[in-house]
Design a protein around this motif. Structure first.
Motif, short mmCIF file in Angstrom:
data_model
loop_
_atom_site.label_atom_id
_atom_site.label_comp_id
_atom_site.label_asym_id
_atom_site.label_seq_id
_atom_site.Cartn_x
_atom_site.Cartn_y
_atom_site.Cartn_z
N VAL A 64 25.74 -0.52 22.16
CA VAL A 64 25.30 -1.84 21.72
C VAL A 64 26.49 -2.47 21.02
CG1 VAL A 64 23.67 -3.12 20.30
CG2 VAL A 64 22.93 -1.01 21.44
N ALA A 65 26.87 -3.68 21.44
CA ALA A 65 28.00 -4.38 20.84
C ALA A 65 27.59 -5.81 20.53
CB ALA A 65 29.20 -4.37 21.79
N LEU A 66 27.86 -6.25 19.30
CA LEU A 66 27.48 -7.59 18.84
C LEU A 66 28.70 -8.31 18.30
CD1 LEU A 66 25.20 -5.33 17.69
CD2 LEU A 66 23.97 -7.47 17.53
N ASN A 67 28.97 -9.48 18.81
CA ASN A 67 30.05 -10.32 18.32
C ASN A 67 29.49 -11.16 17.18
OD1 ASN A 67 32.10 -12.12 17.80
ND2 ASN A 67 32.28 -12.87 19.90
N MET A 68 29.99 -10.93 15.98
CA MET A 68 29.48 -11.62 14.80
C MET A 68 30.32 -12.85 14.45
SD MET A 68 27.06 -9.51 14.34
CE MET A 68 26.34 -9.47 12.73
N SER A 69 31.08 -13.36 15.41
CA SER A 69 31.95 -14.50 15.14
C SER A 69 31.75 -15.61 16.16
CB SER A 69 33.42 -14.06 15.17
OG SER A 69 33.86 -13.88 16.50
N ALA A 70 32.30 -16.77 15.85
CA ALA A 70 32.17 -17.95 16.71
C ALA A 70 33.25 -18.00 17.78
CB ALA A 70 32.23 -19.22 15.86
N GLN A 71 34.10 -16.97 17.86
CA GLN A 71 35.13 -16.90 18.89
C GLN A 71 34.83 -15.75 19.85
OE1 GLN A 71 36.30 -17.11 15.49
NE2 GLN A 71 36.28 -19.31 15.85
N LYS A 72 35.31 -15.90 21.07
CA LYS A 72 35.20 -14.81 22.04
C LYS A 72 35.98 -13.63 21.48
CE LYS A 72 34.78 -15.55 26.75
NZ LYS A 72 35.25 -15.96 28.06
N ARG A 73 35.42 -12.43 21.60
CA ARG A 73 36.07 -11.22 21.09
C ARG A 73 36.08 -10.15 22.17
NH1 ARG A 73 38.62 -12.48 16.29
NH2 ARG A 73 37.27 -13.92 15.20
N THR A 74 37.02 -9.22 22.02
CA THR A 74 37.12 -8.09 22.93
C THR A 74 36.88 -6.82 22.15
OG1 THR A 74 38.72 -9.27 24.31
CG2 THR A 74 38.61 -6.89 24.56
N LEU A 75 35.98 -5.99 22.65
CA LEU A 75 35.72 -4.70 22.03
C LEU A 75 36.69 -3.69 22.62
CD1 LEU A 75 34.05 -2.63 20.40
CD2 LEU A 75 32.53 -2.48 22.38
N VAL A 76 37.47 -3.10 21.76
CA VAL A 76 38.36 -2.02 22.16
C VAL A 76 37.96 -0.84 21.30
CG1 VAL A 76 40.74 -1.24 22.35
CG2 VAL A 76 40.19 -3.66 22.67
N ALA A 77 37.25 0.09 21.89
CA ALA A 77 36.76 1.24 21.13
C ALA A 77 37.01 2.51 21.90
CB ALA A 77 35.27 1.07 20.86
N ARG A 78 37.36 3.52 21.19
CA ARG A 78 37.50 4.84 21.79
C ARG A 78 36.14 5.52 21.63
NH1 ARG A 78 42.75 5.45 22.84
NH2 ARG A 78 44.28 4.65 21.37
N LEU A 79 35.54 5.83 22.78
CA LEU A 79 34.23 6.47 22.74
C LEU A 79 34.41 7.96 22.57
CD1 LEU A 79 32.46 4.53 25.61
CD2 LEU A 79 32.37 4.10 23.16
N PRO A 80 33.67 8.56 21.67
CA PRO A 80 33.80 10.00 21.46
C PRO A 80 33.23 10.79 22.63
CG PRO A 80 32.01 9.11 20.15
CD PRO A 80 32.69 7.95 20.82
N ALA A 81 33.80 11.94 22.90
CA ALA A 81 33.26 12.82 23.93
C ALA A 81 31.89 13.30 23.45
CB ALA A 81 34.20 13.99 24.15
N PRO A 82 30.92 13.50 24.30
CA PRO A 82 30.97 13.42 25.75
C PRO A 82 30.67 12.03 26.29
CG PRO A 82 28.87 14.31 25.09
CD PRO A 82 29.65 14.04 23.84
N ALA A 83 30.66 11.01 25.42
CA ALA A 83 30.32 9.67 25.87
C ALA A 83 31.52 8.93 26.46
CB ALA A 83 29.77 8.86 24.70
N ALA A 84 32.63 9.61 26.66
CA ALA A 84 33.86 8.97 27.11
C ALA A 84 33.77 8.58 28.59
CB ALA A 84 35.05 9.87 26.85
N SER A 85 32.90 7.66 28.91
CA SER A 85 32.77 7.15 30.27
C SER A 85 33.83 6.07 30.50
CB SER A 85 31.39 6.52 30.47
OG SER A 85 30.38 7.46 30.25
N THR A 86 34.03 5.70 31.73
CA THR A 86 34.97 4.63 32.04
C THR A 86 34.26 3.33 32.39
OG1 THR A 86 35.09 5.33 34.34
CG2 THR A 86 36.76 6.21 32.82
#
Length: 159
Positions: free
Chosen positions: A99-121
């Motif tokens: 679940v990702a929520l942009n809390m700002s009035a500008q377009k944002r990019t989520l760059v997150a390292r997902l922990p294993a075993p959730a490291a899907s592509t």
């Protein structure tokens, strides 16, 4: 408030439709004022707008009922250092959702390292807001670059 002491200065009757007094009463005059916004923002108008908060809540409640991970899954924060994007995983017995929520009035990019075993592509989109033209948006998105619209949010199932 502050002209009126107590809670009544902030309250308005439920705005049901565009009829006099927003469909709240048939009395000669309600004791609480009907705001001018009642002509635009009322239950009848919002129910016809697919991207309204009314319909967004209906769809999200349906999604929550359908996805055990959203109801009972383990919460795991990700992307802790971004002041604009609130993101987390919900891990259930059979699935992991992001679940990702942009809390700002500008377009944002989520760059997150997902922990294993959730490291899907990639991930399958379960819900996105704003809906916009949903038919033009992909059903599967890459997880290495998730773009969120201003004040937009995304719920995806990790593949």
């Amino acid at each position: 408030w502050p002209q009126e002491i107590g809670r009544d200065g902030e309250r308005t009757p439920m705005q049901w439709d565009t009829t006099p007094y927003a469909g709240f009463t048939t009395a000669a005059r309600p004791w609480l004022p009907i705001p001018p916004s009642a002509a635009t923002y009322n239950a009848a108008t919002e129910s016809r707008n697919e991207d309204s908060i009314f319909n967004t809540y209906k769809r999200l409640l349906t999604l929550r009922r359908a996805e055990p991970a959203l109801r009972d899954g383990e919460y795991q924060a990700i992307n802790d250092n971004d002041p604009h994007v609130f993101a987390y995983l919900r891990k259930g017995q059979d699935s992991t959702l992001l679940v990702a929520l942009n809390m700002s009035a500008q377009k944002r990019t989520l760059v997150a390292r997902l922990p294993a075993p959730a490291a899907s592509t990639s991930a399958r989109v379960l819900y996105r807001s704003p809906l916009g033209n949903a038919s033009l948006k992909p059903d599967t998105i890459p997880l290495n670059h998730i773009e969120l619209e201003p004040f937009g949010f995304l719920v995806v199932r990790l593949n």
